[in-house]
Design a protein around this motif. Structure first.
Motif, mmCIF file in Angstrom:
data_model
loop_
_atom_site.group_PDB
_atom_site.id
_atom_site.type_symbol
_atom_site.label_atom_id
_atom_site.label_comp_id
_atom_site.label_asym_id
_atom_site.label_seq_id
_atom_site.Cartn_x
_atom_site.Cartn_y
_atom_site.Cartn_z
ATOM 1 N N ASN A 106 12.228 4.456 1.185
ATOM 2 C CA ASN A 106 11.561 3.068 1.118
ATOM 3 C C ASN A 106 10.425 2.331 2.347
ATOM 4 O OD1 ASN A 106 10.741 1.883 -1.166
ATOM 5 N ND2 ASN A 106 11.713 -0.178 -0.943
ATOM 6 N N ILE B 177 7.535 0.604 -1.473
ATOM 7 C CA ILE B 177 7.189 -0.349 -0.583
ATOM 8 C C ILE B 177 5.552 -0.367 -1.004
ATOM 9 C CG2 ILE B 177 6.956 2.233 0.396
ATOM 10 C CD1 ILE B 177 7.694 -0.890 2.034
ATOM 11 N N ASN C 250 4.700 -7.340 1.712
ATOM 12 C CA ASN C 250 5.564 -7.366 3.339
ATOM 13 C C ASN C 250 5.154 -7.973 4.115
ATOM 14 O OD1 ASN C 250 8.072 -5.902 4.722
ATOM 15 N ND2 ASN C 250 7.044 -4.474 5.432
ATOM 16 N N ASP D 22 12.575 0.282 3.767
ATOM 17 C CA ASP D 22 11.353 -0.809 3.618
ATOM 18 C C ASP D 22 10.916 -1.687 4.827
ATOM 19 O OD1 ASP D 22 13.139 -0.835 1.392
ATOM 20 O OD2 ASP D 22 14.209 -3.132 2.326
ATOM 21 N N MET E 298 12.806 -5.670 -3.266
ATOM 22 C CA MET E 298 12.128 -4.522 -2.657
ATOM 23 C C MET E 298 10.929 -4.981 -2.335
ATOM 24 S SD MET E 298 14.130 -2.272 -1.520
ATOM 25 C CE MET E 298 16.409 -1.766 -2.382
ATOM 26 N N GLN F 214 11.455 -3.800 6.683
ATOM 27 C CA GLN F 214 11.510 -4.777 6.252
ATOM 28 C C GLN F 214 10.347 -5.211 6.971
ATOM 29 O OE1 GLN F 214 13.673 -7.834 3.811
ATOM 30 N NE2 GLN F 214 12.619 -7.631 2.161
#
Length: 380
Positions: free
Chosen positions: A258, A290, A7, A236, A1, A214
């Motif tokens: 998440n 996260i 990120n 994510d 993750m 993401q």
């Protein structure tokens, strides 16, 4: 993750770094045309203010169209098309700047197509893949300032939208309708949308089993909206600085976990009725979440002023999961839309202070000195 700080925001700046090495047998294009044979085609110059209804049409399989960073520019005709293809496979369109068309790129009933590293801006619609298209990839494009949709997937399954910058599109950033098993992964999606149900990501009608993961989704009217769709996964993502982070209407069976929510007016606009059920968590599982905690569970629910549920909740065992669940809505007095494992940041425990050497040793030395003096006096 992916942790919050890690990120990535993917920008298609790779376009500017490309070194164009064309094959010896490349066919040169200098104007609007029809490509009806397999091969490698390169655009040798800009096409400006074209009044063609369709500038470049691809009718053959196994085609690579390389724009070499040249411009294909129209005259803002609402029905015009910059690049068009129908019922072809194994086609790549890359390194183009496409502006001022009704549709910048429109592909219908295509398979195994790649749309790579293009700038698609100031059109009515940016990139549209539609009509039973599958297995296509939209990667590394800059899609901005289009009037309607930045990127649209319609009646098409199993396509990938990855590492694109999708910004300042008036209505939709990414629009998916009547489509399944598509993936929206690692995109920067910001400053899209005007009005309710318009913005960042919109699922309309029966769009099921899609994954949105993401992405950085920020400064849209609504970050993600799911309408009339089922069994999608939202995970994510950083969803921040939108007017509303997530909205769901007439949709059940979606799983949202998440994600980092921190939005201006509301993190989530969800129906309170128990007849519509969506899951805002997965069960507590080891893994970096996260915000960098050691467990995956629900979502982080923050507020810009630092008073969000996740900002202030207690975490007595320091596992990065709030001690209490987060109830987002009630149906009368019945809790609905519950995050059973809301995330929080783990506050480091400060080390126990150790007295300085002098503060520990000097009193001890003093004690021994006094004892020595007393013994000396007794001997005397």
């Amino acid at each position: 993750m992916v942790g919050l700080a890690k990120n990535p925001i993917y920008l298609p700046a790779v376009v500017a770094l490309l070194v164009f090495i064309l094959p010896a047998n490349a066919t040169t294009i200098t104007g609007c045309t029809v490509i009806d044979s397999p091969g490698y085609y390169s655009l040798a110059n800009d096409i400006i203010d074209s009044n063609s209804a369709r500038c470049i049409e691809i009718k053959s399989n196994d085609v690579i169209l390389d724009g070499q960073n040249h411009v294909i520019d129209g005259i803002d005709s609402s029905s015009s098309e910059g690049i068009y293809a129908f019922n072809v496979s194994n086609v790549t369109v890359k390194n183009l700047i496409i502006t001022d068309w009704g549709f910048g790129i429109v592909f219908l009933k295509v398979k195994l197509v790649k749309i790579l590293n293009n700038t698609v801006s100031s059109n009515n619609n940016g990139i549209i893949v539609s009509y039973y298209s599958s297995g296509n990839k939209i990667i590394g494009n800059n899609v901005s300032n289009n009037n309607d949709r930045g990127i649209g997937i319609v009646l098409s399954n199993a396509n990938a939208i990855t590492k694109n910058m999708v910004t300042f599109n008036d209505r939709y950033g990414v629009h998916i309708s009547y489509s399944r098993f598509n993936r929206v992964i690692e995109n920067e999606i910001s400053h899209n949308g005007l009005g309710v149900y318009i913005g960042g990501l919109i699922f309309r009608s029966t769009s099921d089993f899609n994954t949105v993961a993401q992405n950085n989704i920020s400064a849209n009217d609504r970050g993600i909206s799911i309408v009339g769709s089922y069994r999608n996964t939202i995970k994510d993502n950083i969803i921040a600085s939108n007017q509303v982070g997530l909205s769901i209407g007439r949709s059940s069976g979606n799983t949202i976990y998440n994600n980092y929510f921190n939005n201006t007016n509301s993190n989530a606009d969800l129906p309170s009725t128990p007849l519509i059920r969506n899951k805002l968590y997965v069960y507590k599982t080891p893994g970096t979440n996260i915000v960098g905690g050691p467990y995956i569970g629900g979502n982080y629910w923050g507020k810009p002023d630092g008073t969000g549920f996740s900002d202030t909740c207690s975490d007595s065992d320091s596992d990065g999961i709030c001690d209490s669940k987060y109830v987002l809505t009630y149906f009368y007095s019945r809790p609905t839309n519950i995050d059973e494992f809301p995330l929080t940041r783990i506050t480091p425990t400060p080390p126990t202070s150790i007295p300085e050497f002098s503060s520990m040793i000097m009193p001890v030395i003093g004690i021994f000195t006094l004892m020595a003096l007393k013994l000396t006096r007794r001997k005397e």
